[in-house]
Design a protein around this motif. Structure first.
Motif, PDB file in Angstrom:
ATOM      1  N   ASN A   1       3.716 -16.648  -4.232  1.00 35.36           N
ATOM      2  CA  ASN A   1       4.725 -16.071  -5.125  1.00 35.36           C
ATOM      3  C   ASN A   1       6.077 -16.129  -4.439  1.00 35.36           C
ATOM      4  N   ASN A   2       7.111 -15.985  -5.230  1.00 32.13           N
ATOM      5  CA  ASN A   2       8.475 -15.995  -4.699  1.00 32.13           C
ATOM      6  C   ASN A   2       8.957 -14.618  -4.285  1.00 32.13           C
ATOM      7  N   LEU A   3       8.151 -13.583  -4.552  1.00 31.41           N
ATOM      8  CA  LEU A   3       8.533 -12.215  -4.176  1.00 31.41           C
ATOM      9  C   LEU A   3       8.133 -11.872  -2.751  1.00 31.41           C
ATOM     10  N   LEU A   4       7.362 -12.748  -2.109  1.00 33.05           N
ATOM     11  CA  LEU A   4       6.896 -12.523  -0.731  1.00 33.05           C
ATOM     12  C   LEU A   4       6.113 -11.223  -0.622  1.00 33.05           C
ATOM     13  N   LYS A   5       5.216 -10.988  -1.601  1.00 33.83           N
ATOM     14  CA  LYS A   5       4.389  -9.781  -1.612  1.00 33.83           C
ATOM     15  C   LYS A   5       2.919 -10.200  -1.672  1.00 33.83           C
ATOM     16  N   PRO A   6       2.015  -9.368  -1.129  1.00 31.28           N
ATOM     17  CA  PRO A   6       0.585  -9.735  -1.127  1.00 31.28           C
ATOM     18  C   PRO A   6      -0.072  -9.523  -2.483  1.00 31.28           C
ATOM     19  N   ALA A   7      -1.200 -10.227  -2.675  1.00 33.28           N
ATOM     20  CA  ALA A   7      -2.074 -10.053  -3.849  1.00 33.28           C
ATOM     21  C   ALA A   7      -1.368 -10.397  -5.158  1.00 33.28           C
ATOM     22  N   ILE A   8      -0.365 -11.271  -5.116  1.00 37.62           N
ATOM     23  CA  ILE A   8       0.328 -11.726  -6.334  1.00 37.62           C
ATOM     24  C   ILE A   8       0.283 -13.255  -6.350  1.00 37.62           C
ATOM     25  N   PHE A   9      -0.264 -13.834  -7.411  1.00 38.01           N
ATOM     26  CA  PHE A   9      -0.375 -15.286  -7.532  1.00 38.01           C
ATOM     27  C   PHE A   9       0.323 -15.723  -8.817  1.00 38.01           C
ATOM     28  N   GLU A  10       1.309 -16.575  -8.650  1.00 40.01           N
ATOM     29  CA  GLU A  10       2.026 -17.151  -9.784  1.00 40.01           C
ATOM     30  C   GLU A  10       1.409 -18.527 -10.065  1.00 40.01           C
ATOM     31  N   ASN A  11       0.647 -18.604 -11.145  1.00 40.03           N
ATOM     32  CA  ASN A  11      -0.126 -19.813 -11.426  1.00 40.03           C
ATOM     33  C   ASN A  11       0.762 -21.039 -11.617  1.00 40.03           C
ATOM     34  N   VAL A  12       1.851 -20.868 -12.361  1.00 42.55           N
ATOM     35  CA  VAL A  12       2.723 -22.016 -12.631  1.00 42.55           C
ATOM     36  C   VAL A  12       3.344 -22.521 -11.334  1.00 42.55           C
ATOM     37  N   ASN A  13       3.799 -21.586 -10.507  1.00 41.71           N
ATOM     38  CA  ASN A  13       4.421 -21.965  -9.240  1.00 41.71           C
ATOM     39  C   ASN A  13       3.419 -22.665  -8.322  1.00 41.71           C
ATOM     40  N   ILE A  14       2.196 -22.144  -8.267  1.00 42.68           N
ATOM     41  CA  ILE A  14       1.177 -22.746  -7.407  1.00 42.68           C
ATOM     42  C   ILE A  14       0.795 -24.138  -7.904  1.00 42.68           C
ATOM     43  N   MET A  15       0.671 -24.303  -9.218  1.00 40.98           N
ATOM     44  CA  MET A  15       0.339 -25.616  -9.765  1.00 40.98           C
ATOM     45  C   MET A  15       1.445 -26.624  -9.468  1.00 40.98           C
ATOM     46  N   GLN A  16       2.702 -26.159  -9.539  1.00 38.81           N
ATOM     47  CA  GLN A  16       3.809 -27.054  -9.231  1.00 38.81           C
ATOM     48  C   GLN A  16       3.771 -27.495  -7.764  1.00 38.81           C
ATOM     49  N   GLN A  17       3.461 -26.556  -6.860  1.00 40.67           N
ATOM     50  CA  GLN A  17       3.366 -26.908  -5.442  1.00 40.67           C
ATOM     51  C   GLN A  17       2.213 -27.882  -5.182  1.00 40.67           C
ATOM     52  N   LEU A  18       1.072 -27.652  -5.830  1.00 39.13           N
ATOM     53  CA  LEU A  18      -0.064 -28.562  -5.661  1.00 39.13           C
ATOM     54  C   LEU A  18       0.251 -29.952  -6.214  1.00 39.13           C
ATOM     55  N   ARG A  19       0.975 -29.979  -7.325  1.00 40.31           N
ATOM     56  CA  ARG A  19       1.337 -31.275  -7.914  1.00 40.31           C
ATOM     57  C   ARG A  19       2.347 -32.002  -7.038  1.00 40.31           C
ATOM     58  N   CYS A  20       3.355 -31.259  -6.515  1.00 40.73           N
ATOM     59  CA  CYS A  20       4.367 -31.880  -5.664  1.00 40.73           C
ATOM     60  C   CYS A  20       3.774 -32.363  -4.345  1.00 40.73           C
ATOM     61  N   GLY A  21       2.814 -31.661  -3.816  1.00 40.15           N
ATOM     62  CA  GLY A  21       2.204 -32.055  -2.555  1.00 40.15           C
ATOM     63  C   GLY A  21       1.151 -33.131  -2.692  1.00 40.15           C
TER      64      GLY A  21
END
Length: 692
Positions: free
Chosen positions: A335-355
């Motif tokens: 997540n972009n909030l830098l907090k634990p136990a929070i998963f932003e699905n769209v953001n994670i999918m974008q990172q997986l796609r970019c990588g």
């Protein structure tokens, strides 16, 4: 070591002071000079820290030298160009200092140059796309494109080449290739890097001219996009997505070449550290540059731009990666909030796609992610089919029989390797683990049986030995207990006899002592009662005497009071009679009555005197009797005290003669107060006084 530390600190301090040097217009046209005294102070401090001449430093910042075949021309720089020259000198010093520090750190690590193996860790930024993207983001994204290409070659191209080499049945898998993006950036001579270096060669080039050159060159390139609302920005369609770049500072940040005036100034420094950072140029370069134009001098130093150095460094990194076996670790920010136990699905999918992770998963699922050589496969999974290993089969046939017995489908057998679908290796490992587990359980069962039986035999022998020892110890303990019981019985009877004899002696002594004490107490009680009776009689007589005396005094007072009152009444009557006699002639008769009354009173007074005399005589006789009685009582008390002292002495002698077992105790006298009152001499009471 001290010189190095001093040189490093001086270099950093000179960069800080150099940033405070400001310029203004000079006396000549298009010339510049330090702005004020503060700028001159910082210029002087910079020269002292670099151990250079102040005038030479000022000329290097404010002037340029052009050498022609005919003459040497010195050209002054305007304040803006002088400021760029100052910034270029500061960047050059900092860059050389940073390179020197990195080289020192690499040498201090102590890597063995003769080592055949190498383990390295490369930690890089991912693709960056912000609201404002400048030269730094361009360089970072260019590096990521190169690494992504290496990842594609390693994961996709090499894998498909492996399929072709092993001659297995497979269908070509399409994947996204970013080679066109790399050609757009680094292709020579028409790439973005080449155009940026060319723009840096010309002093009058600006970011507008650089942007127009890009628009004209890549007008039809599918990866290059010209924004509609800007004349200096440009967009590149990277592997991870489109990124909009602002070209305002591209030229300034790419100018990383060393000006010859700066090179000559710092090479001539008296500080060994600074001079070491700027070694002199080769003689061939200096000779060829004596009679060269400005354009040729730029060509000589053009290879020192930032992007040229960065591209060379990246190419060196690629060569190192190609010579090793890389393993990739993709880090995902949840997540972009830098907090634990929070998963932003769209953001994670974008990172997986970019990588390229999703693409790699797709390729792995479509192909054969697991491959093993025949020897390793049979060595690891041969226990699933031991008959295949025992027979005279070649490795290929043995591997095929093992897979057929396992019941797997969809695998491929190449020339030297076995290719398995996703999940098949895990299934084989599970079956292998099951077989090994069953074999281990059988071995453990037999070993545990052997260990348990050996332990039982040892335990039984130990129990027999322990029982023998315990029985021997019990016999000895019983004999000892019998002896102790007999000794205790003898001691008990002996102590009982001794205690009985001591008790008898103590009892007799107590009886003798109690008899004496009781006799003494009885005699004391008798004397006390006798003395108390005598005192009671004396007190009764004395109280009777005191009451009689008080009664006589009261009676005498009454008579005196009555007499005086009657005399007063008689006088009053006499006065009345006199008055009446004067009036009626009866005064004589009243006088006679009064005289009779006076005679009567006189007689009574004489009688009272006579009674008083008799009373005093009787009182004197009674007092004499009481004094005699008191003297007799005093004698009795003295005799009683003497007898008491004598009895005490007799009691002490009896106690001293008693056995030593008896402890001496003080005998308490109950009526101590009465005894003390008898011992004190009797004082006469307030009423027992002699009246003479």
């Amino acid at each position: 070591m001290l010189n190095i530390a001093t040189g490093t600190s001086s270099s950093v301090a000179s960069i800080l002071h150099l940033g405070n040097v400001a310029f203004t217009k000079g006396k000549e046209v298009d010339s510049s000079a330090p702005k004020d005294d503060q700028a001159k102070f910082h210029l002087q401090t910079t020269a002292e820290l670099l151990m250079s001449d102040v005038q030479a430093l000022e000329d290097a910042l404010c002037k340029r030298v052009m050498i022609t075949p005919e003459e040497v021309i010195k050209r002054s720089l305007d304040p803006r160009s002088a400021t760029f020259s100052r910034d270029g000198l500061a960047k050059t010093i900092y860059s050389r200092l940073f390179d020197w520090l990195v080289d020192k750190i690499n040498k201090s690590i102590g890597q063995d140059p003769n080592s055949k193996s190498l383990i390295g860790i490369l930690d890089i930024y991912g693709f960056e796309s912000f609201k404002a993207n400048s030269f730094e983001q361009f360089c970072i994204n260019f590096t990521n494109e190169k690494l992504q290409q290496h990842f594609n070659q390693h994961v996709f191209k090499m894998e498909q080449e492996e399929y072709t080499k092993e001659e297995i049945d497979w269908s070509y898998i399409e994947f996204v290739d970013n080679q066109d993006v790399l050609d757009l950036i680094e292709k020579k001579p028409g790439g973005i890097i080449a155009l940026l270096d060319e723009a840096c060669m010309f002093p009058k080039s600006t970011h507008e001219t650089f942007a127009n050159k890009l628009y004209q060159t890549f007008k039809f390139h599918k990866r290059f996009i010209k924004p509609k609302l800007s004349w200096t920005d440009f967009t590149i369609a990277h592997y991870a997505g489109e990124v909009l770049y602002q070209s305002e500072q591209f030229l300034d940040k790419n100018k990383d070449y060393v000006v010859l005036e700066h090179q000559d100034l710092l090479s001539a420094s008296k500080c060994p550290f600074v001079a070491g950072l700027f070694p002199p140029l080769p003689e061939e370069t200096s000779k060829s540059s004596k009679f060269s134009s400005i354009g040729s001098r730029f060509k000589i130093l053009r290879s020192n731009t930032f992007l040229i150095n960065a591209a060379a460094t990246i190419q060196q990194l690629m060569d190192t990666l190609n010579s090793t076996e890389p393993h990739y670790i993709r880090c995902v920010k949840p997540n972009n909030l830098l907090k634990p136990a929070i998963f932003e699905n769209v953001n994670i999918m974008q990172q997986l796609r970019c990588g390229g992770v999703l693409e790699a998963i797709r390729i792995s699922m479509a192909g054969y992610p697991t491959r093993k050589p025949f020897f390793e496969f049979t060595n690891r999974f041969g226990l699933l089919n031991p008959e295949a290993l025992e027979g005279n089969y070649d490795e290929r046939t043995a591997c095929k029989k093992i897979l057929e017995k396992a019941g797997l489908q969809g695998f491929q057998i190449g020339k030297t390797k076995i290719f398995l679908r996703a999940g098949q290796m895990a299934e084989l490992d599970a079956r292998r683990t099951e077989v090994l587990s069953n074999a281990a359980k059988t071995i453990q069962r037999r070993i545990r049986t052997h260990i348990s039986r050996r332990r039982f035999l040892q335990l039984r022998q130990a129990a027999v030995d322990l029982q023998s020892i315990c029985r021997d110890w019990a016999c000895k303990l019983y004999d000892n207990m019998r002896r102790q019981a007999a000794a205790l019985k003898i001691q008990k009877h002996t102590r009982r006899y001794q205690s009985r004899e001591a008790y008898k002696k103590l009892h007799i002594s107590a009886l003798v002592l109690q008899t004496g004490l009781r006799a003494m107490a009885a005699r004391k009680e008798f004397r006390f009662r006798k003395l108390s009776k005598a005192a009671t009689m004396v007190q009764a007589r004395w109280r009777c005497r005191r009451a009689a005396t008080y009664y006589r005094k009261l009676q005498r007072g009454c008579l005196v009071t009555q007499t005086r009152w009657r005399g007063r009444v008689a006088k009053r009557e006499l006065r009345k009679l006199k008055m009446a006699a004067r009036e009626t002639g009866a005064l004589k008769e009243a006088k006679d009555k009064l005289e009779k009354s006076v005679e009567d009173l006189t007689w009574r007074l004489q009688l009272e005197k006579r009674l008083r005399t008799d009373l005093e005589e009787a009182k004197a006789q009674e007092v004499a009797k009481l004094q005699n009685t008191v003297q007799e009582m005093q004698k009795t008390i003295d005799e009683t005290n003497a007898l008491l002292v004598k009895e005490r002495e007799n009691a002490k002698k009896a106690i001293e003669k008693a056995p030593p077992v008896i402890q001496e105790k003080e005998v308490l006298v109950e009526d101590t107060a009465k005894v003390e009152s008898c011992n004190t001499p009797t004082r006469p009471g307030p009423g027992l006084t002699n009246h003479h």
